[in-house]
Design a protein around this motif. Structure first.
Motif, PDB file in Angstrom:
ATOM      1  N   LYS A  67       0.861  -1.184   0.000  1.00  0.00           N
ATOM      2  CA  LYS A  67       0.000   0.000   0.000  1.00  0.00           C
ATOM      3  C   LYS A  67       0.889   1.222   0.000  1.00  0.00           C
ATOM      4  CE  LYS A  67      -2.679  -2.423   3.374  1.00  0.00           C
ATOM      5  NZ  LYS A  67      -2.810  -2.542   4.776  1.00  0.00           N
ATOM      6  N   PHE A  77      -9.382  -0.751   2.659  1.00  0.00           N
ATOM      7  CA  PHE A  77      -9.256  -1.698   1.569  1.00  0.00           C
ATOM      8  C   PHE A  77     -10.144  -2.904   1.778  1.00  0.00           C
ATOM      9  CE2 PHE A  77      -5.368   0.656   1.604  1.00  0.00           C
ATOM     10  CZ  PHE A  77      -5.186   0.943   0.260  1.00  0.00           C
ATOM     11  N   GLN A  79     -10.079  -5.513  -0.765  1.00  0.00           N
ATOM     12  CA  GLN A  79      -9.161  -6.535  -1.251  1.00  0.00           C
ATOM     13  C   GLN A  79      -7.905  -5.859  -1.755  1.00  0.00           C
ATOM     14  OE1 GLN A  79     -11.068  -8.781  -4.313  1.00  0.00           O
ATOM     15  NE2 GLN A  79     -11.267 -10.543  -2.984  1.00  0.00           N
ATOM     16  N   THR A  80      -6.764  -6.348  -1.334  1.00  0.00           N
ATOM     17  CA  THR A  80      -5.500  -5.809  -1.792  1.00  0.00           C
ATOM     18  C   THR A  80      -4.695  -6.937  -2.401  1.00  0.00           C
ATOM     19  OG1 THR A  80      -5.509  -4.159  -0.050  1.00  0.00           O
ATOM     20  CG2 THR A  80      -3.419  -4.587  -1.124  1.00  0.00           C
ATOM     21  N   LYS A  81      -4.391  -6.815  -3.672  1.00  0.00           N
ATOM     22  CA  LYS A  81      -3.558  -7.790  -4.370  1.00  0.00           C
ATOM     23  C   LYS A  81      -2.453  -7.033  -5.098  1.00  0.00           C
ATOM     24  CE  LYS A  81      -7.328 -11.026  -4.955  1.00  0.00           C
ATOM     25  NZ  LYS A  81      -8.230 -11.696  -5.861  1.00  0.00           N
ATOM     26  N   TYR A 115      -6.354  -3.415  -6.467  1.00  0.00           N
ATOM     27  CA  TYR A 115      -6.995  -3.380  -5.162  1.00  0.00           C
ATOM     28  C   TYR A 115      -8.377  -2.767  -5.303  1.00  0.00           C
ATOM     29  CZ  TYR A 115      -6.604   1.622  -4.325  1.00  0.00           C
ATOM     30  OH  TYR A 115      -6.757   2.979  -4.398  1.00  0.00           O
TER      31      TYR A 115
END
Length: 195
Positions: A67, A77, A79-81, A115
């Motif tokens: 991030k 957030f 979803q954070t990918k 994200y």
């Protein structure tokens, strides 16, 4: 007489061999974890540093669940990918310890993934803030260039502790960095082990 001559010839070579073997035991590698980003930001930062010379090294960093420093609040957030990879060249300025002390490190970082924020905010031309929920998924493909400065303490030539700050400029503003701004700053409280 022959024994004395033999000892005079062999003994110095054995001593030099001992000194050479001690020189070869210098640790050339270090694995580092940034405890600050792990605890505060929920990011999993792992680094590998290879020492080239007494005062120079190359570091490769991987940031999982990455991030921007302004988005450390994990509730923002859904979803954070996002994964980031950073390469930097470290210049150390210590005369006393090998690869320790104050350092300067130019770097290049690639951030990729996507994200989904739980909310999306924007401002109109009058400065009024608007929130939309839920936010749409944003692609992150950014190239960041900058430099870092810091200080590394070394204990028993095995364990290191350090503090650092990286300041970078986003070279392509799109998606995620269009919302968060053109620059990125990172703080580090690092712990490492040499082998």
């Amino acid at each position: 007489m022959k024994k004395a001559l033999f000892l005079m010839l062999v003994l110095p070579s054995l001593l030099f061999a001992q000194v050479d073997s001690l020189k070869s035991k210098v640790n050339k590698n270090e694995i580092i974890v940034n405890a600050f980003e792990l605890i505060v930001g929920g990011i999993v930062p792992i680094s590998y540093e290879r020492f080239i010379d007494k005062n120079q090294s190359i570091t490769v960093k991987a940031f999982f669940l990455d991030k921007s420093s302004g988005d450390f609040n994990s509730e923002k957030f859904d979803q954070t990918k996002v994964i980031s990879f950073q390469t930097q060249y470290n210049f150390y300025f210590s005369e006393k310890k090998q690869n320790a002390g104050f350092f300067f490190a130019p770097f290049l970082k690639f951030t990729g993934g996507k994200y989904t924020p739980t909310y999306e905010s924007y401002y109109d031309y009058n400065g009024n803030r608007f929130l939309n929920t839920p936010g749409k998924a944003l692609r992150v493909n950014a190239l960041i260039s900058g430099f870092g400065i810091g200080y590394k303490f070394l204990s028993r030539n095995k364990v290191s502790f350090g503090f650092s700050i990286d300041i970078g400029r986003v070279l392509n503003k799109a998606g995620y960095y269009q919302l968060s701004g053109p620059s990125e700053a990172r703080l580090g409280a690092n712990m490492g082990i040499r082998f």
